[in-house]
Design an enzyme around this catalytic site. Structure first.
Site, mmCIF file in Angstrom:
data_model
loop_
_atom_site.group_PDB
_atom_site.id
_atom_site.type_symbol
_atom_site.label_atom_id
_atom_site.label_comp_id
_atom_site.label_asym_id
_atom_site.label_seq_id
_atom_site.Cartn_x
_atom_site.Cartn_y
_atom_site.Cartn_z
ATOM 1 N N ARG A 31 -1.122 24.518 15.658
ATOM 2 C CA ARG A 31 -1.070 23.515 16.736
ATOM 3 C C ARG A 31 -2.243 22.531 16.716
ATOM 4 N NH1 ARG A 31 0.428 28.154 19.855
ATOM 5 N NH2 ARG A 31 2.696 28.328 19.883
ATOM 6 N N LYS B 181 -2.157 7.643 12.524
ATOM 7 C CA LYS B 181 -0.722 7.794 12.261
ATOM 8 C C LYS B 181 -0.553 8.711 11.064
ATOM 9 C CE LYS B 181 1.566 3.676 13.978
ATOM 10 N NZ LYS B 181 2.331 2.470 13.596
ATOM 11 N N GLU C 225 -1.889 -5.341 2.926
ATOM 12 C CA GLU C 225 -2.297 -4.921 4.277
ATOM 13 C C GLU C 225 -3.549 -5.682 4.729
ATOM 14 O OE1 GLU C 225 -0.226 -3.195 5.935
ATOM 15 O OE2 GLU C 225 0.461 -1.363 4.933
ATOM 16 N N LYS D 107 -8.486 -3.124 12.564
ATOM 17 C CA LYS D 107 -7.605 -1.991 12.858
ATOM 18 C C LYS D 107 -8.153 -1.181 14.032
ATOM 19 C CE LYS D 107 -4.491 1.385 11.545
ATOM 20 N NZ LYS D 107 -3.609 1.937 10.543
ATOM 21 N N GLU E 181 0.838 2.995 20.285
ATOM 22 C CA GLU E 181 1.791 1.919 19.989
ATOM 23 C C GLU E 181 2.797 1.681 21.105
ATOM 24 O OE1 GLU E 181 2.808 1.432 15.793
ATOM 25 O OE2 GLU E 181 4.811 0.875 16.405
ATOM 26 N N ARG F 161 -0.271 -2.464 19.127
ATOM 27 C CA ARG F 161 -0.362 -1.810 17.821
ATOM 28 C C ARG F 161 0.840 -2.127 16.920
ATOM 29 N NH1 ARG F 161 -2.613 4.157 16.091
ATOM 30 N NH2 ARG F 161 -2.247 3.835 13.867
ATOM 31 N N ASN G 55 2.573 -3.782 12.183
ATOM 32 C CA ASN G 55 3.765 -3.556 11.367
ATOM 33 C C ASN G 55 4.394 -4.842 10.858
ATOM 34 O OD1 ASN G 55 4.008 -0.736 11.246
ATOM 35 N ND2 ASN G 55 4.578 -0.724 13.397
ATOM 36 N N HIS H 162 6.840 -4.724 7.981
ATOM 37 C CA HIS H 162 7.146 -3.319 7.679
ATOM 38 C C HIS H 162 8.604 -2.946 7.937
ATOM 39 C CE1 HIS H 162 2.845 -3.094 7.275
ATOM 40 N NE2 HIS H 162 2.837 -1.779 7.084
ATOM 41 N N HIS I 186 9.999 -1.291 4.874
ATOM 42 C CA HIS I 186 10.438 0.112 4.843
ATOM 43 C C HIS I 186 11.881 0.215 4.336
ATOM 44 C CE1 HIS I 186 7.227 1.609 7.957
ATOM 45 N NE2 HIS I 186 6.751 1.513 6.732
ATOM 46 N N HIS J 214 4.169 0.518 -1.396
ATOM 47 C CA HIS J 214 4.218 0.134 0.020
ATOM 48 C C HIS J 214 3.784 -1.329 0.221
ATOM 49 C CE1 HIS J 214 4.120 0.597 4.340
ATOM 50 N NE2 HIS J 214 2.857 0.228 4.369
HETATM 51 P P1 NAD Z 1 -0.831 6.447 -2.747
HETATM 52 O O1 NAD Z 1 -1.421 7.408 -1.849
HETATM 53 O O2 NAD Z 1 0.467 6.805 -3.408
HETATM 54 O O3 NAD Z 1 -1.894 6.079 -3.880
HETATM 55 C C1 NAD Z 1 -1.542 5.160 -4.870
HETATM 56 C C2 NAD Z 1 -1.748 5.746 -6.286
HETATM 57 O O4 NAD Z 1 -3.137 5.682 -6.608
HETATM 58 C C3 NAD Z 1 -1.335 7.187 -6.434
HETATM 59 O O5 NAD Z 1 -0.782 7.375 -7.712
HETATM 60 C C4 NAD Z 1 -2.673 7.921 -6.311
HETATM 61 O O6 NAD Z 1 -2.656 9.185 -6.925
HETATM 62 C C5 NAD Z 1 -3.582 6.981 -7.023
HETATM 63 N N1 NAD Z 1 -4.993 7.019 -6.663
HETATM 64 C C6 NAD Z 1 -5.538 7.273 -5.458
HETATM 65 N N2 NAD Z 1 -6.859 7.048 -5.500
HETATM 66 C C7 NAD Z 1 -7.157 6.674 -6.748
HETATM 67 C C8 NAD Z 1 -8.343 6.283 -7.399
HETATM 68 N N3 NAD Z 1 -9.485 6.169 -6.730
HETATM 69 N N4 NAD Z 1 -8.290 5.984 -8.711
HETATM 70 C C9 NAD Z 1 -7.100 6.023 -9.386
HETATM 71 N N5 NAD Z 1 -5.953 6.352 -8.832
HETATM 72 C C10 NAD Z 1 -5.976 6.668 -7.514
HETATM 73 O O7 NAD Z 1 -0.562 5.040 -2.030
HETATM 74 P P2 NAD Z 1 -1.417 4.196 -0.987
HETATM 75 O O8 NAD Z 1 -1.094 2.790 -1.303
HETATM 76 O O9 NAD Z 1 -2.816 4.636 -0.916
HETATM 77 O O10 NAD Z 1 -0.741 4.594 0.402
HETATM 78 C C11 NAD Z 1 0.608 4.317 0.673
HETATM 79 C C12 NAD Z 1 1.095 5.234 1.761
HETATM 80 O O11 NAD Z 1 0.347 4.992 2.942
HETATM 81 C C13 NAD Z 1 2.552 5.054 2.118
HETATM 82 O O12 NAD Z 1 3.166 6.308 2.214
HETATM 83 C C14 NAD Z 1 2.497 4.377 3.469
HETATM 84 O O13 NAD Z 1 3.610 4.696 4.261
HETATM 85 C C15 NAD Z 1 1.228 4.931 4.041
HETATM 86 N N6 NAD Z 1 0.607 4.121 5.087
HETATM 87 C C16 NAD Z 1 0.207 4.739 6.216
HETATM 88 C C17 NAD Z 1 -0.435 4.031 7.209
HETATM 89 C C18 NAD Z 1 -0.935 4.735 8.425
HETATM 90 O O14 NAD Z 1 -1.376 4.070 9.363
HETATM 91 N N7 NAD Z 1 -0.928 6.043 8.458
HETATM 92 C C19 NAD Z 1 -0.688 2.669 7.036
HETATM 93 C C20 NAD Z 1 -0.263 2.052 5.868
HETATM 94 C C21 NAD Z 1 0.381 2.793 4.882
HETATM 95 N N1 GLY Z 2 -0.207 0.867 9.775
HETATM 96 C C1 GLY Z 2 0.291 0.650 11.085
HETATM 97 C C2 GLY Z 2 -0.498 1.342 12.142
HETATM 98 O O1 GLY Z 2 -1.422 2.073 11.883
HETATM 99 O O2 GLY Z 2 -0.195 1.196 13.283
#
Ligand code: NAD
Ligand code: GLY
Length: 362
Positions: free
Chosen positions: A120, A142, A184, A226, A236, A240, A244, A247, A251, A264
Site C-alpha cells: 500500500r 504520475k 516535451e 513542471k 489534474e 495540469r 498533455n 498527447h 497516445h 513518446h
Molecule cells: P524510455 O524509458 O524507454 O528510455 C528510452 C531508451 O533509452 C530506452 O531504450 C532506455 O533503456 C534507454 N536509456 C535510458 N537512459 C539511457 C542512457 N543514459 N543512455 C543510453 N540509453 C539510455 O523512454 P523515455 O523517453 O525516457 O520515457 C518515455 C515514457 O515516459 C513513456 O512511457 C511515457 O508514457 C512516459 N512519460 C511519463 C510522464 C509522467 O509524467 N509520468 C511524462 C512523460 C512521459
Molecule cells: N506529463 C504530463 C503530466 O505530468 O501531467
C-alpha cells in the site's frame, strides 16, 4: 548542482540537477528509512550505470537489491510490473524499503506505480537517465503501465521523495532519444513559457550538440515549469491537463502502432502539430504560428506527420483519453504561442481534418 523544490506541503521534494551526481549517495542517504533499497532499471541502463550508482550505497552499508527489467515501452505492462513485486517479496522488502527508479520514463513510471502499490505504498526515488525523464516524467508523481487498449491507462498519482538528475548520463543517450525528449521541452514553451520557446529557437543547435550548459538550462527550466503546474494542480483537475498538449493524438499513435514503434516524444510532436492545426481551424492562431512550430520540430529532427492509421482509428483510440468527460473529447489547444487551454469546442470535422492533414493516408 542546482536544486529545485516541488512545494507540495508534506509531500514536498527536491529535484537535484547536475553533472556526475549519480554517485552522490550523500544526497540519497537522508531519505532512506532503512538500510535497504531496491533499484529498478533495465537491460540497457544496468550495464551503463547500475554498478556506478550502487557502489557508493554499498560502501555506506546499504543493502542494494537489483531488479533489471526488459527494455522497451512494450514491456510497460502488468507482467513486468509483477516481476518487480515478485522480487520485492522474494527479497523480503518491507514497507520502509526504498524503491529507486534508475532509467528513463518507462522504468520511472513502472517503478513509481510499483511503489504506490507494494504494501500500500513504499517510499521511492527517481534517478532519471533520459532527457525526457529528466525534463518531465520523473517530476510530478504520475505513474502508470499501459493497457493494450490505451497508454498509461492503469496507474496512480504517487510522488517521489527525491529526484536526482545526472546530466552526464545523457552522454550515452542515442540521438533519437534525445530528440524525443525535446518534444516535451518544446511543449513547456508552447503551453506557458514563450520566452523559453524563443530561447529554444535561438539555441537548439547547442542543445543538439549536447553542450552541458545548454542541457542543464533546458532541464532546469522545464522542471521549473513542471513543478509550478504540479504544485498548482497535483491531481489534474485543471491546469495540469495543459501538460498533455499533443498527447491525446500522440497516445493514439503509440497505441495504434504498437507500443515502442513510435517514441513518446515523436508521437507528441505529431500530436502537437494536429492540435496546432485544430487551433488554426478555430481561428485562435494563424498559419504563421503553425509554420513556426513546425519549423522548430523539424529542426529538432522530430516528425510532423503521423502514420496512416486512418481518421476513424485515430478518433476511436482518442476516446480512451483521460481528459474525456461524459464521453466528450477535450483537447489541449493553443490560444496563442505560450498560452494553452483545454477545450471541447472543436467540432468532429475540425478534429478529423487536422488528423487527415497531419497523417499519411491509408
Ligand atoms: P524510455 O524509458 O524507454 O528510455 C528510452 C531508451 O533509452 C530506452 O531504450 C532506455 O533503456 C534507454 N536509456 C535510458 N537512459 C539511457 C542512457 N543514459 N543512455 C543510453 N540509453 C539510455 O523512454 P523515455 O523517453 O525516457 O520515457 C518515455 C515514457 O515516459 C513513456 O512511457 C511515457 O508514457 C512516459 N512519460 C511519463 C510522464 C509522467 O509524467 N509520468 C511524462 C512523460 C512521459
Ligand atoms: N506529463 C504530463 C503530466 O505530468 O501531467
Amino acid at each position: 548542482m542546482e536544486t529545485l523544490n516541488v512545494a507540495l506541503g508534506e509531500r514536498a521534494y527536491p529535484i537535484h540537477i547536475g553533472r556526475g551526481i549519480l554517485q552522490r549517495s550523500d544526497l540519497l542517504l537522508p531519505y532512506l528509512r532503512q538500510r535497504k533499497v531496491a533499484v529498478v532499471t533495465n537491460t540497457t541502463v544496468a550495464p551503463l550505470y547500475l554498478a556506478a550508482f550502487a557502489a557508493p550505497l554499498r560502501s555506506a552499508n546499504i543493502e542494494v537489491i537489483e531488479i533489471v527489467l526488459l527494455d522497451g515501452e512494450q514491456y510497460k505492462d502488468w507482467q513486468n510490473l509483477n516481476r518487480i513485486f515478485d522480487i520485492l517479496l522474494e527479497r523480503r522488502c518491507e514497507r520502509s524499503t526504498t524503491l529507486i527508479a534508475l532509467g528513463g520514463g518507462v522504468v520511472g513510471d513502472m517503478t513509481g506505480f510499483a511503489a504506490a502499490c507494494y504494501q500500500r505504498g513504499m517510499p521511492f526515488i527517481q534517478v532519471p537517465t533520459t532527457l525526457l525523464s529528466q525534463v518531465d516524467s520523473s517530476v510530478g508523481g504520475k505513474t502508470a503501465i499501459n493497457h493494450p487498449r490505451g497508454k498509461n491507462m492503469i496507474g496512480a498519482f504517487y510522488q517521489p521523495k527525491l529526484v536526482l538528475a545526472d546530466t552526464d548520463t545523457l552522454n550515452t543517450l542515442p540521438d533519437r532519444e534525445l530528440r524525443s525528449g525535446l518534444a516535451e521541452v518544446i511543449k513547456y514553451g508552447l503551453i506557458r513559457d514563450l520566452p523559453f520557446l524563443e530561447w529554444i529557437e535561438a539555441n537548439l543547435e547547442r542543445v543538439l550538440a549536447r553542450e552541458p550548459e545548454a542541457l542543464a538550462y533546458i532541464i532546469h527550466r522545464s522542471c521549473q515549469n513542471k513543478a509550478e503546474v504540479v504544485v498548482a494542480d497535483e491531481h489534474e483537475n485543471g491546469e495540469r491537463a495543459l501538460l498533455n498538449l499533443g498527447h491525446t493524438f500522440g497516445h493514439a499513435i503509440e497505441t495504434g502502432m504498437g507500443y515502442g514503434e513510435w517514441l513518446h516524444g515523436e508521437a507528441v510532436s505529431v500530436g502537437t502539430m494536429m492540435a496546432v492545426e485544430v487551433s488554426v481551424a478555430l481561428g485562435w492562431i494563424g498559419s504563421a504560428e503553425l509554420a513556426r512550430v513546425e519549423r522548430l520540430f523539424v529542426r529538432a529532427g522530430l516528425p510532423v506527420f503521423g502514420p496512416a492509421l486512418g481518421v476513424e482509428r485515430y478518433v476511436d483510440l482518442m476516446q480512451h483519453d483521460k481528459k474525456v468527460v461524459d464521453g466528450n473529447l477535450r483537447l489541449v489547444l493553443l490560444k496563442q504561442l505560450g498560452q494553452a487551454v483545454v477545450s471541447d469546442v472543436a467540432s468532429q470535422d475540425e478534429i478529423a481534418r487536422a488528423i487527415a492533414t497531419r497523417s499519411a493516408h491509408v
